[in-house]
Motif scaffolding. Structure first.
Motif, PDB file in Angstrom:
ATOM      1  N   LEU A  16       0.684  -1.076   0.037  1.00 45.05           N
ATOM      2  CA  LEU A  16       0.014  -0.058   0.088  1.00 45.05           C
ATOM      3  C   LEU A  16       0.942   1.143   0.196  1.00 45.05           C
ATOM      4  O   LEU A  16       1.723   1.488   0.909  1.00 45.05           O
ATOM      5  N   GLY A  17       0.883   2.010  -1.082  1.00 45.32           N
ATOM      6  CA  GLY A  17       1.499   3.169  -1.091  1.00 45.32           C
ATOM      7  C   GLY A  17       1.107   4.341  -0.876  1.00 45.32           C
ATOM      8  O   GLY A  17       1.479   5.557  -1.417  1.00 45.32           O
ATOM      9  N   ALA A  88      -0.461  -1.010  -4.556  1.00 50.77           N
ATOM     10  CA  ALA A  88      -1.449  -0.294  -4.672  1.00 50.77           C
ATOM     11  C   ALA A  88      -1.252   1.439  -4.231  1.00 50.77           C
ATOM     12  O   ALA A  88      -0.340   1.409  -3.450  1.00 50.77           O
ATOM     13  N   THR A  89      -1.654   2.170  -4.861  1.00 49.66           N
ATOM     14  CA  THR A  89      -1.073   3.554  -5.076  1.00 49.66           C
ATOM     15  C   THR A  89      -2.366   4.632  -5.408  1.00 49.66           C
ATOM     16  O   THR A  89      -3.131   4.440  -6.238  1.00 49.66           O
ATOM     17  N   PRO A  90      -2.144   5.880  -4.650  1.00 49.28           N
ATOM     18  CA  PRO A  90      -2.704   6.740  -5.142  1.00 49.28           C
ATOM     19  C   PRO A  90      -2.139   7.555  -6.430  1.00 49.28           C
ATOM     20  O   PRO A  90      -1.246   7.288  -6.635  1.00 49.28           O
ATOM     21  N   ILE A  91      -2.980   8.236  -6.925  1.00 45.50           N
ATOM     22  CA  ILE A  91      -2.313   8.541  -8.263  1.00 45.50           C
ATOM     23  C   ILE A  91      -1.645  10.161  -8.069  1.00 45.50           C
ATOM     24  O   ILE A  91      -2.487  10.957  -7.502  1.00 45.50           O
ATOM     25  N   TRP A  92      -0.527  10.564  -8.314  1.00 48.22           N
ATOM     26  CA  TRP A  92       0.204  11.892  -8.032  1.00 48.22           C
ATOM     27  C   TRP A  92       0.546  12.487  -9.315  1.00 48.22           C
ATOM     28  O   TRP A  92       1.555  11.897  -9.911  1.00 48.22           O
ATOM     29  N   TRP A  93       0.005  13.488  -9.951  1.00 45.14           N
ATOM     30  CA  TRP A  93       0.308  14.078 -11.236  1.00 45.14           C
ATOM     31  C   TRP A  93       0.524  13.037 -12.052  1.00 45.14           C
ATOM     32  O   TRP A  93       1.693  12.778 -13.189  1.00 45.14           O
ATOM     33  N   SER A  94      -0.606  12.322 -12.419  1.00 46.73           N
ATOM     34  CA  SER A  94      -0.567  11.302 -13.513  1.00 46.73           C
ATOM     35  C   SER A  94       0.333  10.148 -13.142  1.00 46.73           C
ATOM     36  O   SER A  94       0.271   9.299 -14.241  1.00 46.73           O
ATOM     37  N   GLY A  95       1.025   9.738 -12.079  1.00 48.26           N
ATOM     38  CA  GLY A  95       1.782   8.786 -11.731  1.00 48.26           C
ATOM     39  C   GLY A  95       1.536   8.165 -10.447  1.00 48.26           C
ATOM     40  O   GLY A  95       0.693   8.664  -9.763  1.00 48.26           O
TER      41      GLY A  95
END
Length: 220
Positions: A16-17, A88-95
């Motif tokens: 989990l990121g 598992a990651t949220p998106i930050w600036w399309s990454g």
């Protein structure tokens, strides 16, 4: 009538990121979506462990062990024991998040092994992705993570990603999970992903991918 065949128990590890530690009052959207996936995994006899990366001391570097105070080796041991690995990651600036990027960097040493020998600690394991964000960029994140995973030995079955992009009205993690459960497309992705990952993981256990030994060449 024959008894129903029992399924072999599988282990899944979710990296989990999220950048939000448990100590913060604000809950993680990505963590909640992971919980939805865990519920579906349980229906397929898959035991799941979520590793919240922000809670660990993961030193920068490209080696599996960066020395004292580095907690990454403990996480890597868990990944090696798993049958299913999910980023598992949220998106930050399309990454993806910075914590997921650090994870990729720390796994770089395993990439050297598969390139040189065809072997990998992740060979015959399967991989998937969970992604959340308030903006688009899902396809970009999936492309980058999928490329990394296959070059580290993981097998990716069809529809192995679960994503939710957009805003929500929930004020608690429990409330957000209820919102997710009302969305047929989100639930459908979770069901399909869990089913395909579990099926492929069992298939690879019974029929592992062959590895050809690297032959030494004689110079003439």
């Amino acid at each position: 009538m024959s008894a129903k065949r029992s399924l072999m128990l599988l282990k899944a590890t979710i990296l989990l990121g999220t950048l939000k530690p448990k100590s913060r009052k604000e809950f993680s959207n990505t963590a909640v979506l992971c919980e939805l996936l865990c519920d579906e995994f349980a229906k397929h006899e898959v035991k799941t462990e979520i590793i919240r990366l922000v809670e660990y001391e993961i030193l920068p570097g490209t080696k599996s062990n960066m020395g004292k105070k580095d907690e990454w080796p403990r996480i890597l041991e868990t990944l090696v024991r798993a049958d299913i690995i999910v980023f598992a990651t949220p998106i930050w600036w399309s990454g993806h998040s910075s914590l997921i990027q650090r994870t990729l960097e720390r796994l770089d040493e395993l990439n050297d092994e598969i390139v040189e020998t065809g072997k990998s600690e992740f060979l015959n394991k399967v991989g998937g992705m969970v992604i959340t964000g308030g903006e688009d960029g899902v396809q970009n994140v999936i492309a980058g993570l999928a490329n990394f995973m296959v070059w580290n030995g993981l097998t990716l079955p069809p529809a192995c990603s679960l994503s939710y992009i957009g805003n929500h009205k929930a004020k608690t993690a429990k409330g957000l999970k209820k919102e997710f459960l009302k969305k047929s497309d989100t639930v459908g992705m979770a069901k399909t992903m869990a089913r395909n990952l579990a099926y492929m993981a069992r298939l690879l256990k019974e029929h592992p991918l062959p590895v050809q030994e690297k032959k030494s060449q004689t110079l003439r």
